[in-house]
Design an enzyme around this catalytic site. Sequence first.
Site, PDB file in Angstrom:
ATOM      1  N   CYS A  75     -19.840  16.721 -13.656  1.00 53.39           N
ATOM      2  CA  CYS A  75     -19.142  15.853 -12.697  1.00 53.39           C
ATOM      3  C   CYS A  75     -19.532  14.395 -12.886  1.00 53.39           C
ATOM      4  CB  CYS A  75     -19.422  16.313 -11.269  1.00 53.39           C
ATOM      5  SG  CYS A  75     -18.766  17.971 -10.960  1.00 53.39           S
ATOM      6  N   THR A  76     -20.757  14.149 -13.286  1.00 57.38           N
ATOM      7  CA  THR A  76     -21.194  12.781 -13.567  1.00 57.38           C
ATOM      8  C   THR A  76     -20.513  12.264 -14.833  1.00 57.38           C
ATOM      9  OG1 THR A  76     -23.291  13.144 -12.430  1.00 57.38           O
ATOM     10  CG2 THR A  76     -23.216  11.321 -14.011  1.00 57.38           C
TER      11      THR A  76
END
Length: 189
Positions: A75-76
């Site tokens: 997600c980062t």
Amino acid sequence: MSRRLAFVPLKTLLGLSLILAAPAARAELKQGAEAPNFTLPATQNGKEMQYTLRDALAKGPVVLYFYPAAFTKGCTIEAHGFADAMPQFTALGASVIGVSMDKISKLDDFSVSQIKGQFPVASDSEGKVTRLYDAKMPMLDIAQRVTYVIAPEGQIIATISSESPGNHVEKALAALKTFKADTMKNRKK
């Protein structure tokens, strides 16, 4: 030579088995479908606000992406990709909004440290919007990795669904370029 057995808690094994058994991300809202309107608490660069899809669409196309959890590796990576590509999205007249089931306090930090205030992220802690968009992970309280590209009129231009965070930005940009070219072509007729 002695062998040690590693003790793995049953709860950990159960959690891993649920993740591994979960089906691949599969979005149900298809191209041409009407995107449901929503209002969620959001944050951009740590400043909280209310985000309403209808208001954003009044300014141009919207890239709405759902992601499992802030500060996780994939997600980062995805957030960095969208943040880095914001000049391209802006040039195409589009805005971006990320949605997860994280609490707004966690997203305040994520919006500052990982997204650098480039676009807002919204908290759907109860999962209502995530369910509306068929983006909730079965049996887990997290979203699947699903991106929708939405036309200003509210129709879904493209649906991008995969576990890999790497291709959502490129595919969303490609869908917007096609939409813009088609829109220009239709104006000339």
